[in-house]
Motif scaffolding. Structure first.
Motif, short mmCIF file in Angstrom:
data_model
loop_
_atom_site.label_atom_id
_atom_site.label_comp_id
_atom_site.label_asym_id
_atom_site.label_seq_id
_atom_site.Cartn_x
_atom_site.Cartn_y
_atom_site.Cartn_z
N SER A 1 -47.79 -37.84 17.44
CA SER A 1 -46.49 -38.39 17.81
C SER A 1 -45.69 -37.34 18.55
O SER A 1 -45.90 -36.14 18.36
CB SER A 1 -45.70 -38.77 16.55
OG SER A 1 -46.41 -39.72 15.80
N ALA A 2 -44.78 -37.80 19.39
CA ALA A 2 -43.95 -36.85 20.13
C ALA A 2 -42.56 -37.42 20.36
O ALA A 2 -42.37 -38.63 20.42
CB ALA A 2 -44.58 -36.52 21.49
N ASN B 1 -42.93 -35.70 7.39
CA ASN B 1 -44.26 -35.52 6.77
C ASN B 1 -44.54 -34.07 6.38
O ASN B 1 -45.50 -33.79 5.70
CB ASN B 1 -45.34 -36.00 7.75
CG ASN B 1 -45.29 -35.25 9.07
OD1 ASN B 1 -44.23 -34.83 9.52
ND2 ASN B 1 -46.44 -35.09 9.69
N THR C 1 -39.48 -25.77 17.82
CA THR C 1 -39.01 -27.10 18.23
C THR C 1 -40.15 -27.90 18.84
O THR C 1 -40.38 -29.05 18.48
CB THR C 1 -37.86 -26.95 19.25
OG1 THR C 1 -36.77 -26.32 18.58
CG2 THR C 1 -37.40 -28.30 19.76
N ILE C 2 -40.87 -27.28 19.76
CA ILE C 2 -41.98 -27.96 20.42
C ILE C 2 -43.04 -28.36 19.39
O ILE C 2 -43.68 -29.39 19.50
CB ILE C 2 -42.61 -27.03 21.49
CG1 ILE C 2 -41.60 -26.74 22.58
CG2 ILE C 2 -43.88 -27.62 22.05
CD1 ILE C 2 -41.39 -27.85 23.57
N ALA C 3 -43.21 -27.52 18.36
CA ALA C 3 -44.25 -27.77 17.38
C ALA C 3 -43.82 -28.78 16.32
O ALA C 3 -44.58 -29.09 15.41
CB ALA C 3 -44.66 -26.46 16.72
N GLY C 4 -42.59 -29.27 16.38
CA GLY C 4 -42.18 -30.32 15.45
C GLY C 4 -41.24 -29.85 14.35
O GLY C 4 -40.80 -30.65 13.53
N GLU D 1 -54.28 -34.45 15.57
CA GLU D 1 -52.87 -34.19 15.87
C GLU D 1 -52.55 -32.71 15.77
O GLU D 1 -51.85 -32.15 16.62
CB GLU D 1 -51.96 -34.98 14.94
CG GLU D 1 -50.49 -34.63 15.17
CD GLU D 1 -49.53 -35.40 14.29
OE1 GLU D 1 -48.66 -36.04 14.85
OE2 GLU D 1 -49.69 -35.38 13.06
N TYR E 1 -48.39 -29.63 23.45
CA TYR E 1 -48.33 -30.90 24.19
C TYR E 1 -48.13 -30.64 25.69
O TYR E 1 -48.58 -31.41 26.53
CB TYR E 1 -47.17 -31.77 23.68
CG TYR E 1 -47.42 -32.43 22.34
CD1 TYR E 1 -48.63 -32.29 21.67
CD2 TYR E 1 -46.42 -33.20 21.75
CE1 TYR E 1 -48.84 -32.91 20.45
CE2 TYR E 1 -46.62 -33.83 20.52
CZ TYR E 1 -47.83 -33.68 19.87
OH TYR E 1 -48.03 -34.30 18.67
N ARG F 1 -42.22 -32.95 22.46
CA ARG F 1 -42.10 -32.19 21.23
C ARG F 1 -42.88 -32.88 20.14
O ARG F 1 -42.80 -34.10 20.02
CB ARG F 1 -40.63 -32.21 20.81
CG ARG F 1 -39.96 -30.92 20.87
CD ARG F 1 -38.52 -30.95 20.47
NE ARG F 1 -37.69 -32.08 20.80
CZ ARG F 1 -37.22 -32.94 19.88
NH1 ARG F 1 -37.54 -32.82 18.62
NH2 ARG F 1 -36.42 -33.90 20.26
N ALA F 2 -43.60 -32.13 19.33
CA ALA F 2 -44.34 -32.75 18.23
C ALA F 2 -43.35 -33.42 17.29
O ALA F 2 -42.28 -32.90 17.02
CB ALA F 2 -45.14 -31.70 17.48
N SER F 3 -43.72 -34.60 16.83
CA SER F 3 -42.84 -35.31 15.92
C SER F 3 -43.68 -36.13 14.95
O SER F 3 -44.91 -35.97 14.91
CB SER F 3 -41.88 -36.19 16.71
OG SER F 3 -40.90 -36.70 15.84
N ARG G 1 -51.04 -30.50 18.68
CA ARG G 1 -49.72 -29.90 18.46
C ARG G 1 -49.78 -28.39 18.71
O ARG G 1 -48.92 -27.82 19.38
CB ARG G 1 -49.33 -30.18 17.01
CG ARG G 1 -47.90 -29.95 16.65
CD ARG G 1 -47.64 -30.49 15.25
NE ARG G 1 -48.31 -29.73 14.22
CZ ARG G 1 -47.83 -28.60 13.69
NH1 ARG G 1 -46.67 -28.13 14.10
NH2 ARG G 1 -48.49 -27.95 12.76
N THR H 1 -40.09 -32.53 10.50
CA THR H 1 -40.33 -33.97 10.41
C THR H 1 -40.66 -34.35 8.96
O THR H 1 -41.05 -33.50 8.15
CB THR H 1 -41.49 -34.38 11.33
OG1 THR H 1 -42.61 -33.52 11.04
CG2 THR H 1 -41.10 -34.23 12.77
#
Lengths: 331, 810
Positions: A260-261, B167, B26-29, B482, B490, A250-252, B486, B165
Motif C-alpha cells: 500500500s502507498a 499494522n 516517512t517514505i518507509a511508512g 511488501e 517505492y 510513501r509506504a502505508s 518498501r 501505520t
C-alpha cells in the motif's frame, strides 16, 4: 425660332436645377420630377413647340432637349441618392446607443467545484479505459469491511469511524464497497472508476466533514504490477494538475491492498497527501472468487473535497456545503 | 510517538541529519508529522554562577545580580524571580541570543535605572515547561560557568513525531524504530544488554479467569525500594518523549514502555495489603461488573462497564487492565515495596475497554495494536535491572499466569518470480531491471528474517522465518513482498501504463446526469451540494450513533436543504438563490431502506437579474409561468415529454399553484410556488418556486433523445396555414384538456396548437375565462388551401363545443 426654344430649354434647365438642388425631402423631389419631366411637365410643353421648327432644325433641337432631360434626370437621381443617404445618416445618428451600458440577462448556472472535480477525474479515467460504476450509500458490514479484509474488531475500523443505522447496516465509510459489488458481478479484466458520497463519524472542522466524496479506482487483469499502479497515478496527477508535478509514494497500510502507498504531490513548495493506493490484497480477490495467483490488480482512492480545495485554493471545507452565492458564483 | 534522535542514536548507528531521517522514515511508512528542533531553544544560553545578589534600589520585586558567565568581566543582570540568590548555577541567556519559545531577543536594557546585560531563564522560557515558578537552578555546583546549558537540559536534541501505520505495533517503541532504521540504512544496532533475572520464590498468587483477554500476567515483588527523583538522563528522555517524570519507580516503567513497547505497571504492595485486609492477597484479572467503580491515577472516579478488564487484589479492582492503574495503590514517595506488573492483554479487549470509558493511555495504545508476546521477559528483566539500579531494593517473589501458546517459528515461502511479477521493474544503477535474489536476501536479512533457499534456480523460492517482533504484521508471502518493496524504496520502481487497452466510458445514467446538469445550468440554475445528514422530523432513516441531533437522520428530500439555502442567501443580501442539486435521498420502506437519486431546484426573485436599467431598476418578479418555463426548457432540452396536472399534496407548496409532473404515466415529482405560510415563517420573498423529481423515470424518458443518436426527421418545405380560435371556457377546464381535444380532432394536418392569450374579468361571463389559440396546419407535399383547412378547423370547433361547455367567439 430655334433660338427662342433653345433659350426656353436653357432657362428650364436652370430653374429646374436650382429647384432640385434646393429640395431637401424625397416627396418634394418627386413632385419636381413630375413638374419638369412628367407627361404634362414643363419639358413636354417646350417640346410641343418643336412642330414649328424646320426639318433641319428639329434633330439639332431634339438633341439639345435630350441633353437637358438627361441632365435633369441625373440631377434628380443624384439628389435622391443624397437625400436617402442623409435620411439613413439621420436615422443612424438618432439611433446611436451607449454601447457601454449593461445588457439584460439571467446568468447561466455554475458548476459546483465538487462536481467539476469529479467530472474532470472521470474524463481522465475514461480516457485511460475506465468505466464508471456506482453503488449504494447504505451498505452492509460485509461490503464495507468484511470483504475488504477488515474483520470485526480490526483496528482499521477505528481509522474510519462509522455511522450505523438502527437495523445494523451502515453508511459506507469509503467507496471501496463498489469494488466488491462490481467484482461479484463481472469477470476480469476490470477497470472501473467509482465516484460517490461517503460518511465518517468525524467532528466537522475546516478540513473534516462527516459527509464527503471519494473516487475509487480499480483495475484487475493478468500481469498488472505495482509499476502499472505508479504509472496510472502519475498519468492521472499530471492530467489533474495540468503539469508533471513531483510525486512521492510513501509506504502505508490499508487492509484491502498490499503493498500500500500514500501518494504525495509537491504543490506550491509543500508535499500534499492526495490519495491512497495499493495492489489489491489476495484476500479481497478470494472474497469475490478470483484466483490471486492468476489475476493481480490495483486500487486507489481519494477525497474529492481535498482535490477541489487544493485546485481552487479553498480555505474551509464547509464552504462547499454552505451554498453561499458569493462562493458558488466563483466557479 | 515522539522519537528523540539522541536516544535513537544510542540504539542504532545513525549518520543522517534529522531531516534526512524524517524523510526516510516517512517514505518507509513511519510518517514523520513534525520535526521539533530543540537545539534552537537554548542557543546562546549558558551556565552562569550568581556571585552576588542585591535588592534593586528602585524596585521591591527586582534583584540586581552579578553573574559569572565564563567571560572575563562578570555580567550585571536584573532578575525578577523570587528564588534568585547568590551561589547558584542558573541558565543565562546572553546578549544577542534569541529564545524562540517565548519569541524574545536579548538586548542590553535598563530596568528602573539599572543596566542589565542578559536574562536569567526559567524552564518555561526555554520551552521545557508550560509555567515556571522562578528561574531554573542547576543542582550540580561543579559545572563550569559559560558552558552551554543545552546538553544539561536535553536541549541538544531533535524530536521526530512519528505516526506509524496501524499494522506496525512494533514501531511504537524506540527499539522498534531503531530496528527499522537499521533495516533502512544498514546501520548497526546496539540494543541494551539484558540480563535475565531469575526469581526462585515463585509463589505470588495470580489467578486469571480470562486467559483469552490476558494470556500472560507476571507479578514481581521488589522490597526495599527508595523512591526519589530519577537521574537527569532518564528524566530528559522521558520529557523528550512527552512523558512527565514522576519518580524513579514509575519512571522506569514508563521508560521501558517507551524503549520496548511493553506496558508495565507498579503497585504499592503495602497499599494493596491495606486494601484487602489482614490476610494475604492474590492478584487476579477479570471483567468488571456493571456499576463497579475505581478511582484511576488521574484522580477520576470511573464507573466501570462490563467491557472493562480489571486487575484485582482479592477480587477488588486495583487497575483497569492495560489502560490505567488505580489511585489507591499508586506508588508515592513513601512506597517501600512494590509489585511490578508485566502482562499481555488482548488488543481487541483493551480497545473495547478503553472505548467504553473513553480513556486512552500510552499503555492502551500499545496493547490495542498488539504487544510482542516474545519480548515480555526482555522488558521485565530490563525493568527489574533499571529499578534495582536506580531505586535499590531486592526482588523477592514472583507469580505468573502464562497461557501463551507457543506459536512456533513462523515459516513463509517466498517466490522470487511472484515478487517480480507483482512488483514489476525497477530502476537500478545499471538501467531498468528486476529486483534480484540478492536484493531480497539483503533486505529481509536486514529486517531480521532468516532465509533458506529451497531451490537453486534463477528464480529461487525461500523459506523465510520472521522475527518475533514482526510476526503480527508479516504472516503471508504478500507481506514479505511488501516489505521488500518498501525497503527497496517505492521511488525506485518504474512507472508504466498497463499495456492492455480497454475502451472506457461513462455509464448511461452518468451521461444522463451530465446532460441534466448542463440543461439546468443553461436555464440559470447553479449547482449546489448539501449534506445528507439532517435533523429528523419523523419518518426518516435514523442513525444509531449520531454525532449531533441535527445530523441524526438521512434526508428524505433535497428541497428542504434548498429552501434553507435560499433563506440563508436572502439573509446575507446575496439575492435570490437559483440553484439545483442532484443527490441521493433515503426512506423507510416496510422495514427496509430505500435510496434513490433526485433532482431538486429552487428559483425566484427577479426574472432579469443583470442589466435592470431598462426597467428603471425595478425588479421584474419571476412569475409562476416564468419558473415553470425554466423547468420546461430543461425537459425540452433533454427530450423528455412531461405532462402537468394540478396537485396539492406537498404542504410546502401553494396548493393552488402546484403541478404534478408525470412522464409516460409515471409520476416524476412536483413543481410549485412555496406556500405563503412557509414563506412567512422563513421570512422569504413571495416569488420562490421549487421542484423536486425522481430521476430514474426521467432518465428512461430521455435516453433515446439525448444519449443515443437522434434520427433526422424530414420537414415540410411548404408554409403553414394559421387559424385562430377564441372561446370562453369555464375556469376549471384546463388548457391541457382543450389542447388535447384539438390535437385529437385536428388529425395529422394540425401541426401545432399554441395558447396566445388568456383573459379574465370585465366582459367575460362569471366563472369563465377567455382563451385564444393559434392553430398551425401543414402538410409535407403542398401548400394547404382554405378548402383544405376550413373543414378541419370546423371539425375542431365542433369537437370543442360538443365535449366542453365552451362558447366559441370566432
Amino acid at each position: 425660332m430655334t433660338i427662342s426654344l433653345e433659350a426656353d430649354l436653357k432657362s428650364l434647365q436652370q430653374s429646374a436645377q436650382a429647384a432640385i438642388s434646393g429640395c431637401d425631402d424625397l416627396d418634394g423631389l418627386d413632385k419636381l420630377r413630375v413638374q419638369y419631366l412628367g407627361k404634362k411637365g414643363e419639358l413636354s410643353l417646350i417640346l410641343k413647340g418643336m412642330g414649328k421648327l424646320s426639318a433641319e432644325e428639329r434633330p439639332k433641337f431634339g438633341a439639345i432637349a435630350n441633353e437637358v432631360k438627361e441632365a435633369l434626370q441625373h440631377d434628380l437621381e443624384s439628389r435622391k441618392a443624397n437625400l436617402q443617404n442623409a435620411a439613413i445618416e439621420a436615422q443612424l445618428a438618432a439611433e446611436t446607443l451607449d454601447v457601454t451600458m449593461a445588457g439584460s440577462y439571467r446568468p447561466q448556472g455554475r458548476r459546483h467545484p465538487l462536481n467539476s472535480t469529479v467530472d474532470r477525474v472521470l474524463d481522465i479515467f475514461v480516457g485511460l479505459g475506465y468505466t464508471v460504476a456506482t453503488g449504494p450509500q447504505v451498505e452492509t458490514d460485509y461490503y464495507n469491511f468484511e470483504a475488504l479484509n477488515i474483520p470485526a474488531d480490526h483496528p482499521a475500523r477505528d481509522m474510519q469511524d462509522t455511522f450505523f443505522l438502527k437495523d445494523g447496516r451502515l453508511l459506507r465509510t469509503h467507496t471501496s464497497p463498489v469494488q466488491i459489488r462490481y467484482m461479484e458481478k463481472h469477470d476480469p479484466p476490470i477497470r472501473i472508476v467509482a465516484p460517490g458520497r461517503v460518511y465518517r463519524r468525524d467532528t466537522v472542522d475546516a478540513t473534516h466533514s462527516a459527509v464527503f466524496h471519494q473516487v475509487e479506482l480499480l483495475a484487475i487483469d493478468k500481469g498488472l504490477a505495482f509499476t502499472h499502479l505508479k504509472g496510472t497515478i502519475q498519468a492521472f496527477i499530471k492530467q489533474m494538475f495540468g503539469e508533471a508535478l513531483p510525486i512521492r509514494f510513501r509506504a502505508s497500510y490499508f487492509p484491502f491492498t498490499e503493498p500500500s502507498a500514500e501518494v504525495d504531490v509537491q504543490w506550491q513548495g509543500k508535499w500534499l497527501e492526495v490519495m491512497g493506493c495499493g495492489m489489491v490484497d489476495p484476500n479481497v480477490m478470494e472474497a469475490v472468487g478470483y484466483d490471486p495467483e492468476v489475476y493481480t490488480g490495483f486500487a486507489a482512492g481519494f477525497g474529492v473535497e481535498r482535490f477541489a480545495m487544493v485546485l481552487h485554493q479553498i480555505d474551509d471545507i464547509r464552504r462547499l456545503y454552505n451554498s453561499d452565492l458569493r462562493f458558488l458564483r466563483q466557479f | 510517538m515522539r522519537i528523540s534522535v539522541n536516544w535513537l542514536q544510542s540504539l542504532v548507528e545513525l549518520n543522517l541529519s534529522p531531516e534526512e531521517l524524517g524523510e526516510l522514515l516517512t517514505i518507509a511508512g513511519l510518517e514523520v508529522e513534525e520535526i521539533e528542533d530543540r537545539r534552537s531553544w537554548a542557543a546562546g544560553v549558558v551556565l552562569g554562577r550568581v556571585i552576588s545578589r542585591e535588592k534593586h534600589p528602585n524596585a521591591d520585586k527586582l534583584s540586581v545580580c552579578v553573574v559569572d558567565i565564563g567571560t572575563e568581566e562578570p555580567s550585571t543582570i536584573v532578575c525578577g524571580a523570587a528564588n534568585v540568590r547568590a551561589d547558584i548555577l542558573v541558565p543565562v541567556a546572553t546578549l544577542g541570543s534569541y529564545l524562540p519559545k517565548v519569541d524574545l531577543k536579548i538586548k542590553p536594557a535598563k530596568l528602573r535605572g539599572v543596566k542589565s546585560s542578559g536574562m536569567i531563564c526559567s524552564l518555561a522560557e526555554l520551552g521545557l515547561s508550560k509555567e515556571s515558578e522562578g528561574i531554573h537552578i542547576f543542582p550540580d555546583l561543579d559545572l563550569p560557568s559559560g558552558s552551554p546549558v543545552g546538553p544539561l537540559l536535553g536541549l541538544d536534541d531533535v524530536i521526530l513525531e512519528i505516526s506509524p501505520t496501524a499494522n506496525r505495533a512494533d514501531a511504537l517503541s524506540m527499539v522498534g524504530v531503531a530496528r527499522e532504521v537499521a533495516a533502512l540504512t544498514g546501520g548497526k544496532l546496539s540494543l541494551p544488554e539484558i540480563k535475565a533475572v531469575s526469581v526462585s520464590d515463585q509463589d505470588l498468587p495470580i489467578s486469571v479467569t480470562e486467559p483469552q483477554a490476558c494470556p500472560t500476567y507476571v507479578g514481581t515483588v521488589i522490597r526495599g525500594v527508595k523512591v526519589g527523583p530519577s537521574p537527569d538522563w532518564l528524566q530528559q528522555r522521558l520529557l523528550a518523549a512527552g512523558t512527565r517524570p514522576i519518580n524513579n519507580v514509575v519512571d522506569v516503567t514508563n521508560y521501558v514502555l517507551l524503549e520496548w513497547g511493553q506496558p508495565l505497571h507498579s503497585f504499592d504492595q503495602d497499599k494493596l495489603q491495606t486494601l484487602v485486609g489482614p490476610e494475604g492477597f492474590a492478584l487476579g484479572v477479570r471483567f468488571a461488573e456493571e456499576g463497579e467503580k475505581l478511582i484511576t491515577l488521574d484522580d477520576q472516579e470511573r464507573t466501570l462497564q462490563p467491557q472493562n478488564l480489571l486487575v484485582t487484589a482479592n477480587d477488588q479492582p486495583v487497575a483497569i487492565a492495560g489502560v490505567m492503574g488505580g489511585a489507591a495503590t499508586e506508588v508515592d514517595e513513601n512506597t517501600q515495596n512494590i509489585v511490578l506488573e508485566t502482562a499481555l492483554f488482548d488488543g481487541v479487549t483493551i480497545r473495547k475497554s478503553s472505548k467504553a470509558i473513553n480513556l486512552r493511555s500510552e499503555s492502551s495504545t500499545r496493547y490495542e495494536r498488539g504487544v510482542n508476546r516474545c519480548e515480555l521477559e526482555v522488558a521485565l528483566h530490563r525493568a527489574i535491572a533499571l529499578m534495582t539500579e536506580l531505586a535499590g531494593g531486592t526482588v523477592v517473589r514472583q507469580g505468573k499466569a502464562d497461557q501463551r501458546q507457543d506459536r512456533g517459528e513462523a515459516i513463509i515461502n517466498l517466490r522470487l518470480e511472484r515478487l517480480q511479477q507483482l512488483l514489476g521493474k525497477v530502476n537500478t544503477p545499471t538501467g531498468i531491471g528486476n529486483i534480484t535474489a540478492e536484493d531480497v536476501e539483503r533486505i529481509l536479512t536486514d529486517l531480521g528474517c532468516g532465509l533458506t533457499r529451497q531451490s537453486d534456480s534463477d528464480t529461487p523460492v525461500w523459506a523465510v522465518t520472521v522475527p518475533s517482533y514482526r510476526q503480527r504484521d508479516i504472516e503471508r508471502e504478500i507481506d514479505l513482498i511488501e516489505e521488500v518493496a518498501r525497503l527497496y524504496g517505492y521511488d525506485h520502481f518504474c512507472e508504466q501504463l498497463p499495456s492492455n487497452t480497454i475502451a472506457g466510458g461513462l455509464s448511461p445514467s452518468y451521461q444522463a446526469e451530465l446532460a441534466l446538469r448542463e440543461a439546468c445550468r443553461g436555464v440559470g440554475l447553479t449547482e449546489v451540494v448539501h449534506y445528507s445528514l439532517v435533523k429528523p422530523h419523523g419518518s426518516e432513516v435514523m442513525l444509531a450513533n449520531p454525532l449531533f441531533a441535527e445530523y441524526s437522520a438521512l434526508r428524505t428530500n433535497l428541497l428542504d436543504g434548498l429552501i434553507t439555502a435560499f433563506a440563508n442567501n436572502q439573509a446575507q443580501n446575496n439575492g435570490a438563490l437559483n440553484a439545483f442539486e442532484v443527490g441521493r435521498v433515503f426512506w423507510q420502506n416496510e422495514g427496509d431502506i430505500g435510496e434513490a437519486d433526485h433532482l431538486a431546484g429552487i428559483c425566484g426573485g427577479s426574472q432579469i437579474t443583470e442589466g435592470t436599467w431598462p426597467q428603471g431598476g425595478k425588479p421584474q418578479p419571476m412569475s409562476w409561468y416564468d419558473a415553470k418555463g425554466l423547468l420546461e426548457a430543461i425537459f425540452q432540452r433533454l427530450g423528455a415529454t412531461v405532462t402537468y396536472s394540478g396537485d396539492h399534496q406537498d404542504p410546502r407548496l401553494h396548493p393552488g399553484r402546484t403541478a404534478l409532473l408525470s412522464c409516460n404515466g409515471t409520476v416524476l415529482g412536483r413543481f410549485g410556488q412555496l406556500h405563503p405560510q412557509l414563506r412567512r415563517e422563513k421570512g422569504l420573498i413571495d416569488e420562490v418556486y421549487a421542484f423536486e423529481i425522481t430521476l430514474t423515470p426521467l432518465y428512461q424518458a430521455m435516453e433515446t433523445q439525448i444519449l443515443g443518436t437522434p434520427d433526422f426527421r424530414p420537414y415540410s418545405p411548404y408554409p403553414a396555414v394559421a387559424r385562430d380560435l377564441a372561446l370562453y371556457a369555464p375556469l376549471e377546464l384546463t388548457v391541457a384538456e382543450l389542447t388535447q381535444a384539438m390535437v385529437k380532432a385536428g388529425g395529422d394536418l394540425l401541426e401545432q396548437v399554441e395558447l396566445f392569450d388568456e383573459y379574465r374579468g370585465q366582459s367575460v361571463p362569471a366563472g369563465q375565462r377567455s382563451l385564444a389559440f393559434s392553430l398551425a396546419y401543414r402538410v409535407g407535399d403542398r401548400t394547404l388551401t382554405d378548402a383544405d383547412v376550413e373543414p378541419l378547423h370546423n371539425q375542431i370547433r365542433e369537437a370543442l363545443t360538443k365535449q366542453f361547455a365552451v362558447s366559441l367567439r370566432s
